[in-house]
Design an enzyme around this catalytic site. Structure first.
Site, PDB file in Angstrom:
ATOM      1  N   ARG A 174     -22.432 -42.914 -21.238  1.00 54.60           N
ATOM      2  CA  ARG A 174     -21.683 -43.528 -22.294  1.00 54.60           C
ATOM      3  C   ARG A 174     -20.930 -44.823 -21.782  1.00 54.60           C
ATOM      4  O   ARG A 174     -19.874 -44.666 -20.953  1.00 54.60           O
ATOM      5  CB  ARG A 174     -20.587 -42.749 -23.092  1.00 54.60           C
ATOM      6  N   HIS A 226     -15.042 -43.611 -25.579  1.00 53.57           N
ATOM      7  CA  HIS A 226     -15.338 -42.777 -26.315  1.00 53.57           C
ATOM      8  C   HIS A 226     -15.366 -43.240 -27.826  1.00 53.57           C
ATOM      9  O   HIS A 226     -16.242 -42.886 -28.843  1.00 53.57           O
ATOM     10  CB  HIS A 226     -14.475 -41.458 -26.373  1.00 53.57           C
ATOM     11  N   TYR A 267      -9.667 -41.748 -17.000  1.00 54.41           N
ATOM     12  CA  TYR A 267     -10.336 -40.666 -16.610  1.00 54.41           C
ATOM     13  C   TYR A 267     -11.728 -41.235 -15.819  1.00 54.41           C
ATOM     14  O   TYR A 267     -12.383 -40.305 -15.417  1.00 54.41           O
ATOM     15  CB  TYR A 267     -10.710 -39.745 -17.706  1.00 54.41           C
TER      16      TYR A 267
END
Ligand SMILES: Cc1ncc(C[n+]2csc(CCOP(=O)(O)OP(=O)(O)O)c2C)c(N)n1
Lengths: 338, 368
Positions: B265, B269, B278
């Site tokens: 990805r 998100h 992260y």
């Protein structure tokens, strides 16, 4: 007329539904060769074959979610969950999908399916086998919720449920599975689904009950009659839709009302009934509307269930307070008796 | 209750030891082409065109979210090979069962690009007609859709249809109970369903290592008796080859298939996420080199299967889709509040009808 049990009436309803409509499928845990742990599906696999009545892997979310897919493809699945508390793994499927798919797709995908759940106590079951979970489903828009109290209702309500274009959670009071009744199931005498019924007529107060509480209410009414108090008993039959008309008409006649349910009381179906009655019948009421229910505790171990289950005595106690007290006895209310 | 077929061997069910790959990151033919027939050049050109359009569509939706014209948008940039590969593997009567991240696949299945976005625009849950498009509503509760897919597949099989259901799920979704229940049901009932896991390495902020200790998610098939494969999810040629084989396998009645596509990805998100918390930029750059669109373009151009003109045509089509979405996205987006009561039940309850009247009266009061 023939003597049938409530369980047998359900069995006959499933058999007739399977016969009448090719799209009907019965599935769940042990529903096949065994005929279900309560034998409600007895003989169906034998008569209709494994394609129509079959055992699934042991996974409740799986069973319900898979039935969603079958319904999407035009089948009418009738799912059996083995016991009330074992439906919880499927709650997400029920609340997020079964209840909502019609709405999410603006009516383009319907889910005509029935989820049968044996519920309630009084049979000496160990923990997780006696929950009254009906309020969770009644609280979920998109679901219809039915709960029969007689063999005849069991038959017709289930036939109606299978026929319904809406998903139905069908709550079967397991305490009443073996209760026998002289019933004529060939001929429908009254409209059932969505309509409450007056089981006993009376002028002094209305007892509103459903499912396993109906016989309790009827027993209480019989006993009260010996004291000269005539109680009317209304059996809701379906919690959703709720039949305000029948309930309100009765309470307006009698001026007093006690709601009887086996389930724990707080935030339960009884609370909803009380609210609706006082909203609609306030000017006819001569006493506060009371509730008689189980206590707000996890369902007790079998040796103590008698202390929890609301019996005739507790119902009559509430009735007496209605009839003879000018002021409600607040101490009683605080103790959670009502 | 299922047809009796020869027993499946463990070896046949296991995924290849490394992800199936036809084209390397630099756009060259991979060294040891896998044990799958190569998709035709014609199909690859089609895949290229759709990936370019899909990427432009995704960019446009991301921009609309940034402008506040969509409530939220989960981008699938970088996952075009998976999304297009999935859509192209299907026939008309097959079902696609997508998640919120799969707008590009839904669009590639032929759903109106604006209707795809009404869920995210916030005016209705599912803007398109699932029955007519054979695309299920984009699912938000993780992995729950996999069971529906299984039931749908079995439903088609019971009716004697040869349709297949392709269900999409993310790496995070494979940890949910419904993923496991769906695999098990599918295998026991031999349902013609293909599960495609788009392993994009993160479930919001949580990396794959926190979802599983398995060597690859594809290995989860064997425990249920489900054939599995892992594929380079940024190589559309490999995705097409593996997905076509999987769909054929299911259609033949040989049972369900689990495919894990390894991808990444690239974007956050959703537009409200902060990936710097992260993951490091180095990782993102490394994966950017594996970009599926550029990879296929290089490969096809080198082989002179794709011309400059083809590239321009695809880009122009992408621009047209984007312009169409921009032009229509703000139209017709205030539904009648009374419609809220329309599809709760087929036969509304008396209580709902009362509430509808109440809202109608409130609306009238406000007007006066
Ligand atoms: C049952 C459930 N739990 C939590 C969430 C909230 N949630 C939405 S997306 C997401 C991460 C999903 O990750 P993954 O399955 O890898 O899919 P991706 O978003 O990467 O495509 C979470 C936790 C949800 N949608 N459903």
């Amino acid at each position: 007329m023939a003597v049938v049990t409530l369980a047998k009436a359900l069995n006959m309803a499933l058999r007739d539904a399977l016969r009448q409509d090719e799209r009907v499928l019965v599935l769940g845990e042990d529903v096949g060769r065994l005929g279900g742990v309560f034998r409600v599906t007895d003989g169906l696999t034998g008569e209709f074959g494994e394609q129509r009545c079959f055992d699934t892997p042991l996974a409740e979310s799986g069973i319900v979610g898979y039935a969603v897919g079958l319904a999407t493809e035009g089948f009418r699945p009738v799912v059996e969950i083995q016991f009330d508390a074992f439906a919880y793994p499927a709650f997400e499927q029920i609340a997020s999908h079964v209840a909502k798919l019609r709405n999410r797709t603006r009516g383009r995908l319907a889910l005509p399916m029935v989820i049968r759940i044996p519920y309630g106590g009084g049979i000496g079951g160990v923990e997780h086998h006696s929950d009254s979970s009906e309020a969770y489903y009644a609280h979920t828009p998109g679901l219809k919720v039915a709960t029969p109290a007689t063999a005849e209702d069991a038959y017709w309500l289930l036939r109606d449920a299978v026929h319904s274009s809406d998903p139905v959670v069908f709550m079967e009071p397991k305490k009443l599975y073996w209760s026998e009744e002289d019933a004529d199931l060939d001929r429908r005498r009254v409209a059932h689904f969505g309509r409450a019924v007056v089981r006993r007529q009376g002028r002094d107060a209305t007892l509103v009950a459903y499912g396993p509480a109906v016989p309790v209410a009827l027993d209480a009414a019989a006993q009260a009659a010996r004291e000269g108090i005539e109680l009317e008993v209304v059996d809701l039959r379906t919690l959703v839709p709720f039949d305000d008309e029948t309930v309100s008409a009765s309470v307006r006649r009698t001026g007093r009302c006690v709601v009887v349910q086996e389930a724990q009381g707080f935030a339960g179906v009884g609370a909803e009934v009380v609210a609706r009655v006082q909203e609609r019948c306030f000017h006819s009421l001569e006493a506060p509307v009371l509730r008689v229910s189980g206590f707000d505790i996890p369902y007790p171990p079998p040796k103590l269930e008698h202390a929890h289950l609301p019996g005739v005595h507790r119902v009559l106690d509430a009735v007496h307070r209605l009839q003879y007290d000018d002021e409600p006895d607040v101490r009683h209310l605080d103790r959670g008796v009502a | 209750m299922s047809a009796t077929l020869p027993p499946q061997t463990v070896q046949a069910m296991l995924p290849a030891p490394a992800p199936v790959c036809f084209v390397t990151e630099s756009g060259k033919a991979a060294e040891a082409p896998a044990d799958y027939p190569a998709p035709s050049d014609e199909l690859l050109r089609e895949a290229y065109r759709r990936m370019v359009v899909g990427r432009r569509y995704d960019e446009q939706a991301t921009a609309l979210a940034k402008q506040g014209r969509l409530a939220v948008y989960p981008s699938s940039r970088g996952q075009e090979a998976c999304q297009i590969g999935a859509a192209l593997a299907l026939r008309e009567h097959d079902w696609l069962v997508p998640t919120y991240r799969d707008s590009v696949a839904v669009h590639a299945r032929g759903v109106d690009p604006v209707q795809v976005l009404t869920l995210l625009r916030g005016d209705w849950h599912c803007g398109y007609d699932p029955a007519a498009t054979r695309v299920a509503p984009q699912c938000t509760p993780l992995a729950t859709q996999l069971l529906h897919a299984t039931g749908m597949a079995d439903g088609m099989r019971r009716k004697g249809e040869d349709g297949v259901v392709l269900a999409l799920v993310g790496d995070g979704g494979t940890s949910e109970g419904d993923f496991h229940e769906a695999l098990n049901f599918a295998a026991v009932f031999r349902a013609p369903v293909v599960f495609l896991v788009q392993n994009n390495q993160y479930a919001i902020s949580v990396p794959l290592a926190r979802q599983t200790a398995a060597p690859a998610l594809a290995y989860k098939g064997i425990g249920y008796g489900v054939h599995a494969e892992q594929v380079d999810g940024n190589d559309v040629m490999a995705v097409l080859a593996v997905m076509t084989a999987a769909v054929d396998h299911a259609r033949r009645g040989d049972g369900p298939v689990l495919v894990e596509a390894q991808t990444y990805r690239v974007e956050p998100h959703t537009d409200s996420d902060d990936p710097s918390r992260y993951r490091d930029e180095e990782e993102t750059l490394r994966w950017a080199a594996a970009d599926p669109v550029r990879r296929l373009e290089t490969y096809l151009r080198d082989r002179e299967v794709l011309t400059e003109r083809d590239v321009e045509t695809a880009q122009a089509e992408g621009e047209a889709v984007a312009a169409d979405v921009r032009g229509r996205i703000d139209l017709d987006q205030t539904p009648d509040p009374l419609a809220l009561f329309d599809h709760v039940y087929a036969e509304p309850t008396p209580q709902l009808l009362e509430q509808r009247d109440q809202l109608a009266a409130e609306m009238k009061e406000r007007e006066d």
